[in-house]
Design a protein around this motif. Structure first.
Motif, PDB file in Angstrom:
ATOM      1  N   THR A 314      -1.890   3.993  -7.734  1.00  0.00           N
ATOM      2  CA  THR A 314      -0.491   5.038  -7.556  1.00  0.00           C
ATOM      3  C   THR A 314      -0.245   5.141  -6.166  1.00  0.00           C
ATOM      4  N   THR A 315      -0.622   4.779  -5.217  1.00  0.00           N
ATOM      5  CA  THR A 315      -0.392   4.586  -3.748  1.00  0.00           C
ATOM      6  C   THR A 315       1.042   4.490  -3.615  1.00  0.00           C
ATOM      7  N   GLY A 316       1.609   5.111  -2.565  1.00  0.00           N
ATOM      8  CA  GLY A 316       3.045   5.076  -2.327  1.00  0.00           C
ATOM      9  C   GLY A 316       3.254   4.444  -1.202  1.00  0.00           C
ATOM     10  N   ARG A 317       2.135   4.037  -0.190  1.00  0.00           N
ATOM     11  CA  ARG A 317       2.243   3.353   0.979  1.00  0.00           C
ATOM     12  C   ARG A 317       1.277   2.246   0.908  1.00  0.00           C
ATOM     13  N   GLY A 318       1.944   1.080   1.820  1.00  0.00           N
ATOM     14  CA  GLY A 318       1.041  -0.260   1.677  1.00  0.00           C
ATOM     15  C   GLY A 318       0.859  -0.991   0.468  1.00  0.00           C
ATOM     16  N   ARG A 319       1.959  -0.927  -0.362  1.00  0.00           N
ATOM     17  CA  ARG A 319       1.706  -1.774  -1.766  1.00  0.00           C
ATOM     18  C   ARG A 319       2.134  -3.202  -1.489  1.00  0.00           C
ATOM     19  N   ARG A 320       2.727  -3.575  -0.399  1.00  0.00           N
ATOM     20  CA  ARG A 320       2.844  -4.929  -0.395  1.00  0.00           C
ATOM     21  C   ARG A 320       1.430  -5.569   0.072  1.00  0.00           C
ATOM     22  N   VAL A 321       0.685  -4.960   0.936  1.00  0.00           N
ATOM     23  CA  VAL A 321      -0.724  -5.236   1.354  1.00  0.00           C
ATOM     24  C   VAL A 321      -1.622  -5.314   0.178  1.00  0.00           C
ATOM     25  N   ARG A 322      -1.508  -4.111  -0.560  1.00  0.00           N
ATOM     26  CA  ARG A 322      -2.678  -4.164  -1.799  1.00  0.00           C
ATOM     27  C   ARG A 322      -2.045  -5.329  -2.801  1.00  0.00           C
TER      28      ARG A 322
END
Length: 330
Positions: A314-322
């Motif tokens: 549920t992160t709002g940051r770094g989703r492309r890396v994830r």
């Protein structure tokens, strides 16, 4: 030998089944007036299935459950982050079906409220859940389960599905799986403050109504009678799972976020591990120490891992890396 088990849920019934099979006298005290008729689907991973085999109910769970071998993680628009293969055999089974199987050979005393640690037995097994009163009496309120900062909605809708998916977005996720009985199971989690008010179906349709068609189709079929809602908690690291002749199992010992799908499994493994320790030794306190050594470190890792997965999903940051990392590691 005599055992009193406080709590007739998954862990307590598993421990009871193992001890009864080995000649123990067992009392299971449950505060509810009956086994629940409602409950969402639970994943039974291979270690849990082996533990169920040890108490003679593994084949029954395999016969009523739904095999699970693969799944997918999606974005809200329906595009795929990663496709996953589930190693080994795994089964999805509803909580009522699992509890009925576990209770089939276990006498349960319902409507029993336990306010203090029982003293009229050789061992006490505290399976009284996330708000365990016995854990409080053993270690005090500082070791109560703590809010995860998320709330969950779970339920089922008519019609079956052959796929298992989990859709991730900033601050929320939505899962869809098969369920026994020809139903579709769903679960949603949203980052919110504990105790936040919601209006159930309306909230879900507003929060997830712009997601891909499979989610919207489930939302259209939700019945308020089958919708379960609660805040999520996880346990701090306890100094021990045992003290004297008392042992904690399941959520009383290691409540965890649902994101690894291991809470019910670990309660089952706890029950059999504790049963084996007790039936393998005439010294109760030594047996409990052996159980503690076998289960505490592993379950603590799972508590931390489940919380970490909740944050990742549920992160709002770094989703492309994830997403890139998940695609490579799939």
């Amino acid at each position: 030998m005599r055992a009193t088990i406080v709590g007739g849920g998954i862990g307590g019934l598993t421990a009871a089944g193992h001890l009864i099979r080995h000649g123990w006298q067992v009392r299971v005290l449950e505060r509810a007036d009956t086994l629940p008729a409602r409950g969402t689907a639970l994943g039974m991973w291979p270690p849990a299935l082996r533990a169920l085999d040890a108490i003679g109910v593994g084949d029954r769970i395999r016969s009523v459950g739904v095999p699970q071998s693969s799944g997918a993680i999606l974005r809200p628009d329906g595009s795929t982050i990663a496709r996953l293969r589930i190693p080994g055999d795994a089964i999805l089974v509803s909580r009522p079906a699992l509890l009925n199987a576990l209770a089939s050979d276990v006498p349960v005393e319902f409507d029993c409220t336990v306010d203090s640690i029982p003293t009229d037995c050789d061992v006490v097994i505290a399976a009284d859940g996330i708000g365990s009163l016995i854990r409080d009496q053993m270690f005090g309120p500082r070791y109560r389960a703590r809010p995860l900062g998320m709330a969950a909605w779970r339920g089922w809708v008519p019609g079956d599905t052959s796929t298992t998916t989990e859709t991730w977005d900033a601050g929320a996720l939505f899962g869809i799986t098969p369920r026994d009985g020809g139903l579709t199971n769903f679960f949603a989690a949203v980052r919110v403050e504990p105790g936040a008010d919601d209006d159930g179906i309306t909230f879900l349709r507003t929060r997830f109504g712009g997601w891909h068609p499979a989610v919207r189709e489930v939302l259209d079929r939700i019945d308020s009678e089958s919708l379960l809602h609660h805040d999520l908690y996880h346990s701090p690291a306890l100094p021990s799972y045992v003290r004297g002749n008392v042992a904690l199992i399941g959520d009383a010992a290691h409540a965890m976020a649902p994101n690894l799908g291991r809470g019910a499994c670990e309660a089952i493994v706890d029950g059999v591990a504790l049963g084996r320790a007790l039936t393998g030794s005439s010294d109760v306190e030594e047996a409990l120490r052996r159980y503690d050594r076998a289960r505490r470190r592993r379950t603590r890792l799972l508590v931390r891992g489940s919380a970490a997965m909740a944050r990742v999903a549920t992160t709002g940051r770094g989703r492309r890396v994830r997403d890139a990392a998940l695609y490579v590691l799939r």
